[in-house]
Design a protein around this motif. Structure first.
Motif, PDB file in Angstrom:
ATOM      1  N   ILE A 134      66.336  78.713 -22.190  1.00  0.00           N
ATOM      2  CA  ILE A 134      65.460  79.338 -22.968  1.00  0.00           C
ATOM      3  C   ILE A 134      65.618  80.747 -22.953  1.00  0.00           C
ATOM      4  CG2 ILE A 134      62.950  79.699 -23.773  1.00  0.00           C
ATOM      5  CD1 ILE A 134      62.490  76.663 -22.397  1.00  0.00           C
ATOM      6  N   SER A 157      64.068  84.690 -24.709  1.00  0.00           N
ATOM      7  CA  SER A 157      63.400  84.987 -25.463  1.00  0.00           C
ATOM      8  C   SER A 157      63.755  86.771 -25.439  1.00  0.00           C
ATOM      9  CB  SER A 157      61.933  84.764 -25.134  1.00  0.00           C
ATOM     10  OG  SER A 157      61.049  85.398 -25.493  1.00  0.00           O
ATOM     11  N   ILE A 217      57.429  81.786 -19.540  1.00  0.00           N
ATOM     12  CA  ILE A 217      58.204  80.307 -19.925  1.00  0.00           C
ATOM     13  C   ILE A 217      57.778  79.620 -19.184  1.00  0.00           C
ATOM     14  CG2 ILE A 217      60.328  79.451 -20.375  1.00  0.00           C
ATOM     15  CD1 ILE A 217      61.058  82.148 -21.576  1.00  0.00           C
ATOM     16  N   ARG A 225      66.302  85.310 -20.006  1.00  0.00           N
ATOM     17  CA  ARG A 225      66.853  83.893 -19.795  1.00  0.00           C
ATOM     18  C   ARG A 225      66.359  82.979 -18.905  1.00  0.00           C
ATOM     19  NH1 ARG A 225      71.390  81.430 -21.692  1.00  0.00           N
ATOM     20  NH2 ARG A 225      72.302  83.550 -22.471  1.00  0.00           N
ATOM     21  N   LEU A 273      57.816  76.884 -27.976  1.00  0.00           N
ATOM     22  CA  LEU A 273      58.596  78.002 -27.872  1.00  0.00           C
ATOM     23  C   LEU A 273      59.596  78.118 -28.968  1.00  0.00           C
ATOM     24  CD1 LEU A 273      58.656  77.894 -24.089  1.00  0.00           C
ATOM     25  CD2 LEU A 273      57.317  79.215 -25.390  1.00  0.00           C
ATOM     26  N   THR A 282      60.120  80.811 -31.497  1.00  0.00           N
ATOM     27  CA  THR A 282      60.265  82.300 -31.354  1.00  0.00           C
ATOM     28  C   THR A 282      61.477  82.582 -29.960  1.00  0.00           C
ATOM     29  OG1 THR A 282      58.478  81.994 -29.336  1.00  0.00           O
ATOM     30  CG2 THR A 282      57.729  82.765 -31.568  1.00  0.00           C
ATOM     31  N   CYS A 283      61.898  81.479 -29.349  1.00  0.00           N
ATOM     32  CA  CYS A 283      62.802  81.396 -28.554  1.00  0.00           C
ATOM     33  C   CYS A 283      64.025  80.830 -29.061  1.00  0.00           C
ATOM     34  CB  CYS A 283      62.335  80.834 -27.205  1.00  0.00           C
ATOM     35  SG  CYS A 283      60.810  81.714 -26.445  1.00  0.00           S
ATOM     36  N   ASP A 284      65.029  80.931 -28.273  1.00  0.00           N
ATOM     37  CA  ASP A 284      66.591  80.238 -28.413  1.00  0.00           C
ATOM     38  C   ASP A 284      66.535  79.103 -27.562  1.00  0.00           C
ATOM     39  OD1 ASP A 284      68.902  79.391 -29.163  1.00  0.00           O
ATOM     40  OD2 ASP A 284      70.133  81.098 -28.201  1.00  0.00           O
TER      41      ASP A 284
END
Length: 155
Positions: free
Chosen positions: A27, A29, A37, A70, A104, A107-109
């Motif tokens: 994840i 951000s 997270i 990360r 999440l 807004t997150c990968d």
């Protein structure tokens, strides 16, 4: 290793070496911290850093602090094992948090990262069962696969 025993003598027919597989939930951000997270997912990372944290690797320190967060969960790490077993273990651990991880994803990968290091002329496929495809999609995760075959050909 495959061997034959014929006429009182042993002979080697061939061998199979398992690839080194690494399977992780990642994840990334630009806004959240690793701690945030962790709080949202309810899962503990195996590795993480937050935006603004100083880099710890000596050869990377000159690049300054991290520009993004990360958060990684890689429960099997580099332990020996088959890709599909490591994927199943990761999905088993993350499935209860799928809805929280999906929250999440806007807004997150969010990705399942696969690193598979095989051997020249000895690469096998990465089997993913239909139910596992659904389990990967449930938290809104992408699937990223890196295949490497750097070594010499096996005889």
């Amino acid at each position: 290793m495959m061997v034959d025993h014929e006429g009182g003598a042993w002979s080697i027919r061939g061998c199979r070496a398992s690839a080194r597989a690494r399977v992780a939930l990642s994840i990334v951000s630009e806004d959240l911290t690793a701690q945030a997270i962790t709080q949202v997912t309810g899962l503990e990372p195996t590795d993480s850093w937050s935006r603004g944290d100083l880099r710890t690797h000596p050869r990377m320190r000159h690049l300054g602090p991290h520009a993004f967060t990360r958060w990684t969960s890689c429960p099997e790490g580099d332990l020996p094992g088959e890709f599909e077993d490591k994927l199943a273990r990761l999905l088993q651990l993350t499935e209860p948090a799928a809805a929280r991880i999906r929250a999440l994803a806007d807004t997150c990968d969010v990705s399942i990262l696969v690193g598979d290091q095989g051997y020249t002329s000895q690469m096998w496929g990465l089997p993913i069962e239909a139910q596992d495809v659904a389990r990967i999609a449930a938290p809104g995760a992408a699937l990223a696969v890196d295949l490497h075959a750097p070594g010499p050909a096996l005889p």
